[in-house]
Motif scaffolding. Structure first.
Motif, PDB file in Angstrom:
ATOM      1  N   CYS A  75      59.437 -12.204  -3.733  1.00 22.90           N
ATOM      2  CA  CYS A  75      60.694 -12.902  -4.017  1.00 22.90           C
ATOM      3  C   CYS A  75      60.974 -13.035  -5.514  1.00 22.90           C
ATOM      4  O   CYS A  75      62.142 -13.100  -5.921  1.00 22.90           O
ATOM      5  N   THR A  76      59.931 -13.070  -6.346  1.00 25.03           N
ATOM      6  CA  THR A  76      60.116 -13.400  -7.760  1.00 25.03           C
ATOM      7  C   THR A  76      60.016 -12.195  -8.678  1.00 25.03           C
ATOM      8  O   THR A  76      60.731 -12.119  -9.686  1.00 25.03           O
ATOM      9  N   VAL A  77      59.154 -11.243  -8.365  1.00 21.83           N
ATOM     10  CA  VAL A  77      58.932 -10.107  -9.257  1.00 21.83           C
ATOM     11  C   VAL A  77      60.207  -9.294  -9.508  1.00 21.83           C
ATOM     12  O   VAL A  77      60.463  -8.895 -10.653  1.00 21.83           O
ATOM     13  N   PRO A  78      61.075  -9.009  -8.512  1.00 24.84           N
ATOM     14  CA  PRO A  78      62.301  -8.259  -8.824  1.00 24.84           C
ATOM     15  C   PRO A  78      63.190  -8.941  -9.859  1.00 24.84           C
ATOM     16  O   PRO A  78      63.778  -8.256 -10.720  1.00 24.84           O
ATOM     17  N   SER A  79      63.302 -10.252  -9.811  1.00 26.62           N
ATOM     18  CA  SER A  79      64.119 -10.965 -10.804  1.00 26.62           C
ATOM     19  C   SER A  79      63.539 -10.816 -12.205  1.00 26.62           C
ATOM     20  O   SER A  79      64.277 -10.602 -13.179  1.00 26.62           O
ATOM     21  N   LEU A  80      62.223 -10.927 -12.326  1.00 28.30           N
ATOM     22  CA  LEU A  80      61.600 -10.778 -13.638  1.00 28.30           C
ATOM     23  C   LEU A  80      61.733  -9.343 -14.156  1.00 28.30           C
ATOM     24  O   LEU A  80      61.899  -9.129 -15.368  1.00 28.30           O
ATOM     25  N   TRP A  81      61.672  -8.374 -13.271  1.00 29.41           N
ATOM     26  CA  TRP A  81      61.910  -6.982 -13.673  1.00 29.41           C
ATOM     27  C   TRP A  81      63.308  -6.830 -14.284  1.00 29.41           C
ATOM     28  O   TRP A  81      63.466  -6.245 -15.357  1.00 29.41           O
ATOM     29  N   LEU A  82      64.308  -7.332 -13.582  1.00 27.90           N
ATOM     30  CA  LEU A  82      65.682  -7.188 -14.066  1.00 27.90           C
ATOM     31  C   LEU A  82      65.890  -7.916 -15.389  1.00 27.90           C
ATOM     32  O   LEU A  82      66.584  -7.422 -16.285  1.00 27.90           O
ATOM     33  N   ILE A 208      58.899   0.460 -21.063  1.00 27.71           N
ATOM     34  CA  ILE A 208      59.153  -0.843 -20.450  1.00 27.71           C
ATOM     35  C   ILE A 208      58.850  -0.799 -18.959  1.00 27.71           C
ATOM     36  O   ILE A 208      58.178  -1.688 -18.409  1.00 27.71           O
ATOM     37  N   ASN A 209      59.316   0.250 -18.290  1.00 26.93           N
ATOM     38  CA  ASN A 209      59.053   0.370 -16.850  1.00 26.93           C
ATOM     39  C   ASN A 209      57.572   0.574 -16.561  1.00 26.93           C
ATOM     40  O   ASN A 209      57.045   0.043 -15.570  1.00 26.93           O
ATOM     41  N   ALA A 210      56.875   1.332 -17.409  1.00 26.15           N
ATOM     42  CA  ALA A 210      55.449   1.548 -17.200  1.00 26.15           C
ATOM     43  C   ALA A 210      54.667   0.249 -17.372  1.00 26.15           C
ATOM     44  O   ALA A 210      53.768  -0.069 -16.578  1.00 26.15           O
ATOM     45  N   ILE A 211      54.999  -0.531 -18.383  1.00 21.45           N
ATOM     46  CA  ILE A 211      54.312  -1.810 -18.608  1.00 21.45           C
ATOM     47  C   ILE A 211      54.597  -2.780 -17.469  1.00 21.45           C
ATOM     48  O   ILE A 211      53.687  -3.481 -16.986  1.00 21.45           O
ATOM     49  N   LEU A 212      55.831  -2.826 -17.012  1.00 23.26           N
ATOM     50  CA  LEU A 212      56.166  -3.709 -15.895  1.00 23.26           C
ATOM     51  C   LEU A 212      55.480  -3.258 -14.603  1.00 23.26           C
ATOM     52  O   LEU A 212      55.099  -4.095 -13.775  1.00 23.26           O
ATOM     53  N   ALA A 213      55.303  -1.956 -14.427  1.00 20.30           N
ATOM     54  CA  ALA A 213      54.599  -1.463 -13.238  1.00 20.30           C
ATOM     55  C   ALA A 213      53.133  -1.889 -13.267  1.00 20.30           C
ATOM     56  O   ALA A 213      52.585  -2.332 -12.245  1.00 20.30           O
ATOM     57  N   TRP A 215      51.967  -4.449 -14.918  1.00 16.38           N
ATOM     58  CA  TRP A 215      51.994  -5.908 -14.745  1.00 16.38           C
ATOM     59  C   TRP A 215      52.127  -6.290 -13.267  1.00 16.38           C
ATOM     60  O   TRP A 215      51.421  -7.181 -12.783  1.00 16.38           O
ATOM     61  N   THR A 216      53.003  -5.606 -12.542  1.00 17.47           N
ATOM     62  CA  THR A 216      53.161  -5.874 -11.109  1.00 17.47           C
ATOM     63  C   THR A 216      51.886  -5.538 -10.345  1.00 17.47           C
ATOM     64  O   THR A 216      51.478  -6.278  -9.444  1.00 17.47           O
ATOM     65  N   TRP A 217      51.255  -4.428 -10.699  1.00 18.41           N
ATOM     66  CA  TRP A 217      50.013  -4.028 -10.046  1.00 18.41           C
ATOM     67  C   TRP A 217      48.923  -5.084 -10.247  1.00 18.41           C
ATOM     68  O   TRP A 217      48.158  -5.382  -9.339  1.00 18.41           O
ATOM     69  N   MET A 219      49.335  -8.232 -10.547  1.00 10.89           N
ATOM     70  CA  MET A 219      49.649  -9.460  -9.826  1.00 10.89           C
ATOM     71  C   MET A 219      49.166  -9.423  -8.377  1.00 10.89           C
ATOM     72  O   MET A 219      49.085 -10.468  -7.722  1.00 10.89           O
ATOM     73  N   LEU A 220      48.834  -8.250  -7.863  1.00 12.44           N
ATOM     74  CA  LEU A 220      48.461  -8.130  -6.456  1.00 12.44           C
ATOM     75  C   LEU A 220      47.098  -8.733  -6.142  1.00 12.44           C
ATOM     76  O   LEU A 220      46.731  -8.845  -4.965  1.00 12.44           O
ATOM     77  N   GLN A 221      46.335  -9.129  -7.148  1.00  9.47           N
ATOM     78  CA  GLN A 221      45.033  -9.734  -6.886  1.00  9.47           C
ATOM     79  C   GLN A 221      45.143 -11.201  -6.494  1.00  9.47           C
ATOM     80  O   GLN A 221      44.194 -11.762  -5.930  1.00  9.47           O
ATOM     81  N   PHE A 222      46.272 -11.842  -6.745  1.00 14.22           N
ATOM     82  CA  PHE A 222      46.410 -13.270  -6.458  1.00 14.22           C
ATOM     83  C   PHE A 222      46.421 -13.597  -4.967  1.00 14.22           C
ATOM     84  O   PHE A 222      45.886 -14.626  -4.576  1.00 14.22           O
ATOM     85  N   PRO A 223      47.012 -12.782  -4.086  1.00 16.71           N
ATOM     86  CA  PRO A 223      46.977 -13.159  -2.657  1.00 16.71           C
ATOM     87  C   PRO A 223      45.612 -12.989  -2.001  1.00 16.71           C
ATOM     88  O   PRO A 223      45.433 -13.437  -0.871  1.00 16.71           O
ATOM     89  N   LEU A 224      44.653 -12.348  -2.673  1.00 17.02           N
ATOM     90  CA  LEU A 224      43.376 -12.028  -2.047  1.00 17.02           C
ATOM     91  C   LEU A 224      42.308 -13.038  -2.446  1.00 17.02           C
ATOM     92  O   LEU A 224      42.276 -13.512  -3.587  1.00 17.02           O
ATOM     93  N   ASP A 225      41.415 -13.359  -1.500  1.00 18.08           N
ATOM     94  CA  ASP A 225      40.332 -14.313  -1.718  1.00 18.08           C
ATOM     95  C   ASP A 225      38.960 -13.661  -1.651  1.00 18.08           C
ATOM     96  O   ASP A 225      37.946 -14.345  -1.484  1.00 18.08           O
ATOM     97  N   LEU A 226      38.889 -12.347  -1.787  1.00 19.94           N
ATOM     98  CA  LEU A 226      37.620 -11.641  -1.635  1.00 19.94           C
ATOM     99  C   LEU A 226      36.658 -11.903  -2.776  1.00 19.94           C
ATOM    100  O   LEU A 226      35.477 -11.596  -2.671  1.00 19.94           O
ATOM    101  N   ALA A 227      37.152 -12.469  -3.878  1.00 23.46           N
ATOM    102  CA  ALA A 227      36.298 -12.657  -5.045  1.00 23.46           C
ATOM    103  C   ALA A 227      35.248 -13.724  -4.845  1.00 23.46           C
ATOM    104  O   ALA A 227      34.283 -13.791  -5.613  1.00 23.46           O
TER     105      ALA A 227
END
Length: 365
Positions: A75-82, A208-213, A215-217, A219-227
């Motif tokens: 819900c939030t990442v697309p807004s920050l991209w724009l 800019i797009n490469a850095i944001l990509a 950055w988005t990649w 962020m995917l560690q936050f939903p996981l609890d495997l650590a």
């Protein structure tokens, strides 16, 4: 369903929705196009997840994965991209911003005086709200974008703390996870703000797009609890393979190493190396954090080598003792096996029938 569990589940998701809507509103203000309000429809996924979680899980979380955090990212990442992409052509200084804020303050005072003289309290509240919103709109765009980045990462950590935990994760594990998330969020914020603020990067749309990509990649560690959770295994035929034994014993450690190498420090190092090597962009902070990424990657590889050698030594030791079928799945397996062996020996000793000692023949009949 406990009242506190229900309250935490609803309040946390409400904070996620409000922050996402603020990001969508900011995109609409910057782009000057109402069609961007359609991004708010992504919050329907979070509402659907809330209903399903309350119905099937009684508000509690899932094992190894948090759907609420993942949908909040969506819900939030697309807004920050724009905002970041539009930010590339928008600059504002301190003095014009100050003039705009002062003018807005004068409008606020005038509206307050006029409302006292002519209209009632309700109209005064409405006018005050309008002036407040207009004042927020005059804040510099760079300040807005940075504030949304900061609050986004803070809400990820605080939201993970407030969300009810499942029965598979303990509070001790949750505290470890939150401490890791705080350091991770600081590194991600530094990466995004430090690289995107470089003037030469802002002139390159591909960068800019490469850095944001990346950055988005990250962020995917936050939903996981495997650590903080060990997978655990049973001594079956499938777990006799060396990779399976290694994974089930060091699952949390291997996940941390994988996150650092492939999701966070590794990609950050690659991006910073490209900026310095190919685009010839150098500054003190960029060099420092590149060296920091190199150090972290090196230490993680060293940690992986230590784990592998320790596991190999354990397997060799057990093979010499004829215990190859045992599964060393827990980090504390040495002490656990020692205790189990002692208990087994004690039980065998107790269960073993006592032999009667031969008595010497008596001299008397």
């Amino acid at each position: 369903m406990e009242l506190m569990v229900l309250l935490n589940a609803l309040v946390t998701r409400l904070l996620f929705v409000l922050h996402s809507l603020i990001g969508v509103w900011r995109v609409t203000e910057v782009k000057k196009e109402p069609k961007y309000w359609l991004l708010a429809l992504l919050n329907l996924l979070l509402c659907l997840e809330t209903g399903l979680t309350l119905k099937f899980k009684q508000g509690r979380g899932y094992k190894w994965f948090s759907p609420a955090i993942f949908l909040y990212l969506i819900c939030t990442v697309p807004s920050l991209w724009l905002l970041e992409i539009h930010h590339g052509t928008q600059y504002c200084g301190n003095e014009p911003g100050a003039v705009q804020v002062n003018a807005t303050n004068r409008d606020f005072n005038q509206s307050r005086d006029s409302s006292h003289g002519s209209e009632g309290i309700d109209h005064h509240i409405i006018q005050t709200a309008k002036v407040f919103v207009n004042q927020l709109s005059t804040i510099c765009e760079t300040v807005w974008t940075l504030a949304l980045h900061q609050t986004f990462l803070l809400l990820l950590v605080v939201g993970r703390w407030l969300l009810p935990i499942g029965i598979e994760i303990t509070r001790d594990q949750l505290s470890q996870l939150l401490l890791m998330f705080v350091g991770t969020a600081a590194d991600i914020l530094e990466f995004a703000s430090e690289t995107l603020d470089i003037e030469d990067v802002r002139k390159n749309y591909v960068l800019i797009n490469a850095i944001l990509a990346v950055w988005t990649w990250s962020m995917l560690q936050f939903p996981l609890d495997l650590a903080v959770q060990h997978i655990g295994c049973k001594p079956t035929a499938s777990t006799r393979r060396i990779p399976s034994l290694l994974l089930c014993r060091y699952s949390a450690e291997l996940w941390n190493i994988g996150v650092s190498l492939f999701i966070q420090d590794g990609p950050f190092f690659i991006v910073r190396s490209i900026l310095m090597g190919h685009f010839r962009i150098f500054n003190q902070m960029l060099v420092f954090f590149t060296a920091k990424n190199i150090l972290v990657v090196t230490l993680q590889l060293y940690r992986l080598a230590v784990i592998t050698l320790d596991f190999r030594a354990t397997i060799l030791q057990k093979s010499r003792k004829g215990e190859v079928s045992c599964c060393p799945c827990e980090p504390y397996e040495a002490s656990a096996h020692a205790t189990t062996n002692q208990d087994t020996e004690m039980k065998e000793f107790v269960a073993f029938p006592l032999r009667e000692e031969p008595q010497a023949p008596s001299a008397f009949p």
